[in-house]
Design an enzyme around this catalytic site. Structure first.
Site, PDB file in Angstrom:
ATOM      1  N   ASP A 115      15.121-102.984   6.045  1.00 53.96           N
ATOM      2  CA  ASP A 115      15.837-102.648   7.265  1.00 53.96           C
ATOM      3  C   ASP A 115      16.043-101.131   7.371  1.00 53.96           C
ATOM      4  OD1 ASP A 115      17.506-103.532   9.596  1.00 53.96           O
ATOM      5  OD2 ASP A 115      19.094-102.578   8.419  1.00 53.96           O
TER       6      ASP A 115
ATOM      7  N   GLU B  63      10.805-101.219   8.284  1.00 49.81           N
ATOM      8  CA  GLU B  63      11.194-100.981   9.673  1.00 49.81           C
ATOM      9  C   GLU B  63      11.254 -99.451   9.793  1.00 49.81           C
ATOM     10  OE1 GLU B  63      14.559-102.479  12.852  1.00 49.81           O
ATOM     11  OE2 GLU B  63      15.238-101.886  10.859  1.00 49.81           O
TER      12      GLU B  63
END
Length: 633
Positions: free
Chosen positions: A298, A335
């Protein structure tokens, strides 16, 4: 709890504190640390000896037992351990799926939300649990995906927003992006309130069952921040109280205040040697102890920053993950952006290993299929593998994780049903969530009984899914899109432990023979034809673009053929105009004819016919906002 004070003359060797405690039980002991040190707030210190801290390296965390139990929302979190249980039995015939990256079809899902709803038909004791996932593996197999990407499954506090008065104090964090500990599986995903040890065992049961079904397990991991919030709303559970200056990025020019590149109040100091070692150790633990197959990181651009937030060209942590021997078999996906503006799509440091969520794919596909002008060339680039982003730095097509929908933002149904976000339920006056969703409501905002609008929405969802499944790269879809899940226009639903996020099994059943059927057949068609899962970029002889109108800004039609002499050429056309187009068919290869496999304008079961419908020749009349797929046989 008993306090065991330490003496630096007895309990410290070099930089290491230690203590020996005799005759402790071998399991079910709760423990934590008290830490003391300088009180220099302006220097970045946050020591407070009154707080019992969670061991960052504990492998199990005890807190409350039932997810969302408001009677226990102020429960403390403590480490625990177990040396009594026998090792988990993975079985003599157990093996890892080891699916090549080029063959992956990823399904992003939330463990709790997958079976928490009553419509799952499961016993209440296992709804929303690891065991619940096992019960619903048949659905995943029928859909045809071969990897699940699980939203965070490490220990987190679903009541973090209710510890302070703010617009979010009614929310329950159901997505889990707020880590308490990086080693311990989420204890409240155990069945029947079983606690941390049971959670660990049942997590392994889930992984074993998924692997037995040929499905890999990828964990969404959050190393960019923790649950400890910001200095205005401090919630000290572990890292801050152990050494704030080591674990977090600080602004030395602003009295040691926390830097915030995560958008969540703090930023983990990932490239500090101590923090880097913690991250690597935790990743190895999930691979060796729990047999997971990979990780999605993330806001991974945070992991590319130095201690002061400066972007690094060769981040030590990113390199270490790529080169680590234990992690060598794992899929590693970034990401490639953060909330500080470090956007690294196509440029993420990779050492030939890291894949990326391709945000440009998402945006360009949304814009073309909803009918924006000037997007044809970008659409062609994205479906052919985004060579402009990945070939230039010697990466592979599968390093592009293609997606149109993810947990954050609109669902696929909402993407074609809302022009604007509708986040009133979040309590922030509509100020949260993305304002530009690149969506189109097809003529009416929200629910409607207009059959024409509903037909366009159905076509558009199929167009998006077909485009995703025929694109070069690794496709990823979101849980619930296979039946058309709606959050009623809420594009930031992280705090709703309700039907807004929960998988609706009744709707799936109602749409099994139309919407769901199209989605599963498109996935299976992709997996059956290697032309879509290449490990090299397309060359001129691999594709023919049936196009002499590249530079017409208003052209919203594209047709092309992927060539495959053994399995038969695949012809595709996408019409994003609001009118019918008569399309001239190219000549099929010698001794073959075109068979229509997909026409998204047709109703089920004619919208997708895996074996194909013969007799396609001359021209084809394509409906507005539709797509077709033909196969040469």
């Amino acid at each position: 709890m008993m306090d065991l004070p330490l003496d630096r003359n007895v309990n410290k060797t070099g930089d290491i504190w230690h203590i020996c405690i005799q005759d402790l039980p071998r399991s079910n002991v709760l423990y934590g640390y008290r830490m003391d040190g300088p009180r220099g707030w302006h220097q970045g210190h946050r020591f407070d000896s009154s707080i019992v801290l969670v061991d960052p390296y504990t492998k199990l965390v005890e807190g409350r037992r039932i997810f969302g139990d408001t009677t226990k929302k102020l429960s403390k979190f403590l480490g625990t351990y177990d040396f009594d249980s026998l090792p988990f039995n993975w079985g003599d015939n157990y093996k890892l799926p080891n699916i090549p990256e080029k063959d992956l079809v990823i399904y992003e899902m939330n463990v709790r939300a997958y079976t928490a709803d009553e419509s799952s038909g499961l016993d209440p004791d296992i709804r929303g649990s690891y065991l619940g996932v096992i019960q619903k593996i048949p659905h995943l197999r029928e859909l045809g995906i071969n990897a699940v990407e699980l939203l965070p499954v490490v220990e987190f506090d679903e009541f973090e927003f209710q510890r302070r008065r703010n617009p979010r104090d009614h929310m329950i964090n159901t997505w889990g992006y707020s880590t308490i500990n990086f080693f311990a599986p989420m204890s409240r995903y155990a069945s029947a309130g079983g606690g941390p040890l049971k959670a660990s065992q049942e997590f392994k049961q889930m992984v074993k069952a998924l692997h037995g079904a040929g499905i890999e397990v990828i964990l969404d991991v959050v190393y960019n921040h923790t649950n400890e919030a910001d200095d205005a709303n401090p919630y000290t559970t572990s890292f801050r109280g152990i050494d704030n200056k080591v674990y977090y990025m600080l602004d030395v020019n602003n009295n040691g205040q926390l830097l915030n590149y995560s958008g969540c109040g703090n930023t983990l100091n990932c490239n500090h040697p101590v923090v880097m070692e913690l991250i690597l150790d935790s990743l190895r633990h999930w691979v060796t102890e729990y047999h997971v197959d990979g990780f999605r990181f993330d806001l991974a651009s945070v992991l590319c920053r130095g201690a002061d937030g400066t972007p690094l060209d060769a981040p030590p942590l990113i390199r270490a993950i790529a080169k680590d021997a234990i992690l060598s078999r794992c899929k590693i996906i970034s990401e490639p952006w953060d909330c500080g503006g470090l956007y690294l799509v196509g440029r993420f440091p990779n050492w030939d290993r890291w894949a990326e969520w391709n945000g440009k794919y998402r945006d360009d596909l949304r814009r073309f299929i909803k009918g924006d002008s000037g997007m044809k060339g970008s659409f062609a680039t994205r479906v052919s593998g985004s060579a402009d982003l990945y070939k230039v730095n010697k990466r592979k097509p599968y390093h592009s994780v293609n997606f149109i929908i993810a947990h954050d933002g609109f669902t696929l149904y909402d993407l074609v049903s809302y022009n604007f976000k509708h986040n009133d339920a979040n309590g922030e006056g509509g100020n949260d969530g993305n304002n530009d969703n690149l969506s189109w409501n097809c003529g009416h905002e929200g629910e409607t009984n207009d059959s024409t609008i509903k037909a366009i929405r159905s076509r558009q969802m199929k167009n998006f899914h077909l485009a995703l499944m025929i694109s070069q790269g690794t496709p990823m879809m979101l849980m619930g899109d296979e039946y058309g899940h709606t959050r009623h226009g809420n594009n930031n639903s992280y705090g709703h432990d309700t039907a807004l996020n929960h998988f609706q099994w009744g709707l799936l059943e109602a749409r099994k023979n139309n919407h769901f059927r199209f989605f599963k057949e498109a996935i299976k068609f992709r997996q059956a034809h290697r032309v879509f899962g290449r490990d090299t970029f397309l060359e001129k002889y691999d594709v023919t673009w049936h196009e002499d109108n590249w530079y017409n800004y208003e052209s919203k039609f594209l047709a092309f053929t992927f060539h495959d002499n053994s399995e038969g050429d695949i012809y595709l056309a996408f019409n994003a105009h609001d009118c019918f187009i008569t399309v001239p068919m190219p000549a099929p290869p010698v001794k073959r004819k075109w068979f229509r496999v997909v026409d998204t304008n047709l109703v089920s079961p004619n919208d997708i016919v895996p074996g194909g419908v013969p007799g396609i020749a001359g021209t084809y009349n394509m409906a507005p906002f539709s797509s077709i797929l033909l196969q040469a046989k």
